[in-house]
Design a protein around this motif. Structure first.
Motif, PDB file in Angstrom:
ATOM      1  N   GLY A 188      16.969  36.866  57.767  1.00  9.47           N
ATOM      2  CA  GLY A 188      15.714  36.158  57.970  1.00  9.47           C
ATOM      3  C   GLY A 188      15.932  34.665  58.149  1.00  9.47           C
ATOM      4  O   GLY A 188      16.690  34.040  57.398  1.00  9.47           O
ATOM      5  N   GLY A 192      18.323  34.675  65.771  1.00 13.25           N
ATOM      6  CA  GLY A 192      17.902  35.942  66.400  1.00 13.25           C
ATOM      7  C   GLY A 192      18.421  36.129  67.803  1.00 13.25           C
ATOM      8  O   GLY A 192      17.815  36.844  68.602  1.00 13.25           O
ATOM      9  N   ASP A 218      16.845  41.793  63.693  1.00 10.84           N
ATOM     10  CA  ASP A 218      15.528  41.570  63.090  1.00 10.84           C
ATOM     11  C   ASP A 218      15.654  40.403  62.113  1.00 10.84           C
ATOM     12  O   ASP A 218      16.305  40.508  61.065  1.00 10.84           O
ATOM     13  CB  ASP A 218      15.077  42.833  62.360  1.00 10.84           C
ATOM     14  N   SER A 220      12.854  38.669  61.031  1.00 12.83           N
ATOM     15  CA  SER A 220      11.462  38.379  60.652  1.00 12.83           C
ATOM     16  C   SER A 220      11.251  38.322  59.144  1.00 12.83           C
ATOM     17  O   SER A 220      10.169  37.955  58.692  1.00 12.83           O
ATOM     18  CB  SER A 220      10.538  39.443  61.248  1.00 12.83           C
ATOM     19  N   GLY A 221      12.256  38.672  58.370  1.00 16.07           N
ATOM     20  CA  GLY A 221      12.081  38.717  56.919  1.00 16.07           C
ATOM     21  C   GLY A 221      12.188  37.343  56.272  1.00 16.07           C
ATOM     22  O   GLY A 221      12.248  36.299  56.937  1.00 16.07           O
ATOM     23  N   THR A 222      12.236  37.366  54.949  1.00 15.47           N
ATOM     24  CA  THR A 222      12.354  36.137  54.167  1.00 15.47           C
ATOM     25  C   THR A 222      13.652  35.427  54.511  1.00 15.47           C
ATOM     26  O   THR A 222      14.691  36.066  54.706  1.00 15.47           O
ATOM     27  CB  THR A 222      12.324  36.470  52.667  1.00 15.47           C
ATOM     28  N   THR A 223      13.607  34.127  54.585  1.00 16.47           N
ATOM     29  CA  THR A 223      14.786  33.343  54.929  1.00 16.47           C
ATOM     30  C   THR A 223      15.940  33.677  53.988  1.00 16.47           C
ATOM     31  O   THR A 223      15.786  33.663  52.770  1.00 16.47           O
ATOM     32  CB  THR A 223      14.478  31.847  54.866  1.00 16.47           C
ATOM     33  N   SER A 227      18.121  41.893  56.915  1.00 18.34           N
ATOM     34  CA  SER A 227      17.274  43.019  57.329  1.00 18.34           C
ATOM     35  C   SER A 227      18.100  44.265  57.618  1.00 18.34           C
ATOM     36  O   SER A 227      17.609  45.388  57.522  1.00 18.34           O
ATOM     37  CB  SER A 227      16.474  42.644  58.583  1.00 18.34           C
TER      38      SER A 227
END
Length: 446
Positions: A188, A192, A218, A220-223, A227
């Motif tokens: 995250g 990307g 991916d 898109s998660g928490t920094t 993922s």
């Protein structure tokens, strides 16, 4: 009277030994002929008016019976020609004459058999011997398999012809992705950036095409959190996008790849979710997408397996992607294996199965009708033929680089020759003696 029957017996002895001499001479003449089966001669006595007692005897004489010992096998002689063919045991090769092929070969009664032959391609591509025997076989499908054929009939056999196989291509049907995706990219807050790679494949016409793979992490998660998830998109360069639409028509498959991060199986594939394209099969570790040249199998590896696609804390490594298939190649060699498969090898390394040669067997080989060039045909005495796979049933295996030697034993034939000469001389002496005795009888009138 007995003296006359003695003369007849002597004459029959001359005839019988003449027959034996002819057979011996044939055997010796063919002592160097590959595949020759020696002829045996047996003498059979004839009995005329055999009564009990009385002191009167009538000589019946002798007659010669000949037979060819087709069952006897000659020694195999190694050669340097891949299409010098022999059989290691019982059975024969199916052949027809070149004249039968020229006339269209439409009737199974043209089928003949031989135990060995030196075959090569002629000007029309047929596999034939110098004496004009064309080898027969079952043609293979495009994938190298042999369709089911009747075994008690020659209707499925075809003259083996190679001219249409001088060039061939091997289309790619499978791509294996033994690659690594960088684990630090699927975190995250990371950039990307997609990882891209192209794999060359060969189409149905031997044309070179590209299969493009894009792996997008991916993020898109928490920094800072992993993922362990990637989106894989598969595109086929042979598919041209329609400029009139915004659709990406070259996209033939989209999948979400999830990787394990546990201590024991970390970095290994854990789950594949299909967005578009064929479904992933966990049992085989493969999925199938449909490209411009037909179905293409993509091997990602089974769940939890160390082989296949991985996600480890290392750089992106696309070098371990492999494929089958080859471009258009020219024929470099023809060989036949122990199973009777005739395989063509091309200069691109591609090997292709063209025909299967069966082994012909009959219940009584010694009952076959012998023809020229060490060939045979079935007869009522031999029984009907059956087509076996090489090495199956009672038959031997087919051997390339080999010829079957003549079954003539020259030393034994020379011994028989001496015996025959002595017997012939003795019978001639009997005739001479009878002639003298008859002359003495005629002189009694004087």
């Amino acid at each position: 009277m007995s003296i006359s029957s003695a003369l007849s017996a002597g004459v029959s002895g001359l005839a019988a030994n003449s027959t034996r001499l002819a057979n011996i001479s044939d055997n010796i003449a063919n002592s160097g002929t590959y595949g020759y089966k020696r002829v045996d001669t047996e003498f059979e006595s004839m009995v005329i008016n055999q009564g009990r007692g009385g002191g009167l005897y009538t000589a019946g004489g002798v007659r010669a019976a000949t037979s060819r010992d087709v069952n006897q096998r000659g020694n195999l002689v190694t050669t340097s020609n891949a299409l010098d063919i022999a059989i290691t045991g019982r059975g024969m090769l199916p052949v027809v004459t070149s004249s039968a092929v020229a006339s269209g070969y439409s009737t199974p009664r043209d089928l003949m058999m031989t135990t060995t032959g030196s075959f090569d391609t002629d000007d029309q591509g047929y596999l034939r011997t110098n004496s004009g025997l064309v080898l027969m076989g079952w043609p293979a499908n495009a994938d190298g398999t042999i369709p089911a054929q009747p075994r008690d009939s020659a209707t499925g056999l075809q003259p083996i012809r190679i001219d249409g196989s001088q060039t061939a291509a091997d289309p790619t049907t499978r791509i294996t992705l033994g690659i690594n995706l960088p684990a630090d990219a699927a975190v995250g807050g990371a950039t990307g950036d997609a990882q891209e790679m192209n794999v060359e494949y060969f189409g149905n016409l031997g044309n070179s095409e590209q299969m493009a793979f894009t792996f997008t992490p991916d993020v898109s998660g928490t920094t800072g959190s992993r993922s362990n998830s990637w989106t894989m998109e598969v595109r086929d360069s042979a598919i041209i996008d329609d400029a009139a639409t915004a659709a990406d028509e070259s996209l033939i498959g989209s999948y979400t790849l999830e990787f394990d991060s546990s201590a024991t199986t970390g970095g290994r594939l854990m789950n594949v979710t299909t967005g578009s394209g064929g479904a992933f099969d966990p049992a085989t570790g493969t999925l199938t997408v449909t490209g411009a040249n037909g179905p293409m199998t993509i091997d990602l590896g089974r769940y939890g397996a160390s082989q296949g696609i991985t996600q480890l804390a290392s750089d992106f490594s696309p070098a371990n992607a492999t494929k089958n298939g080859s471009p258009v190649g020219s024929l470099t060699a023809l060989e036949i294996d122990e199973n009777g498969y005739i395989r063509a090898t091309y200069d691109t390394g591609f090997t292709r199965t063209l025909y299967q040669v069966p082994v012909v067997d009959v219940p009584n080989p010694n009952g076959l009708i012998a023809l020229d060039n060490q060939t045979y045909k079935v007869s009522p005495d031999s029984g009907a033929f059956y087509l076996w796979n090489s090495g199956d049933g009672p038959t031997g295996e087919i051997a390339g680089y080999a010829r079957e030697a003549s079954t003539t034993d020259v030393a034994a034939e020379l011994t028989d020759l001496i015996q025959t000469q002595r017997a012939y001389t003795s019978n001639a002496k009997v005739i001479q003696t009878v002639d003298e005795m008859l002359q003495e009888t005629a002189n009694l009138k004087r």
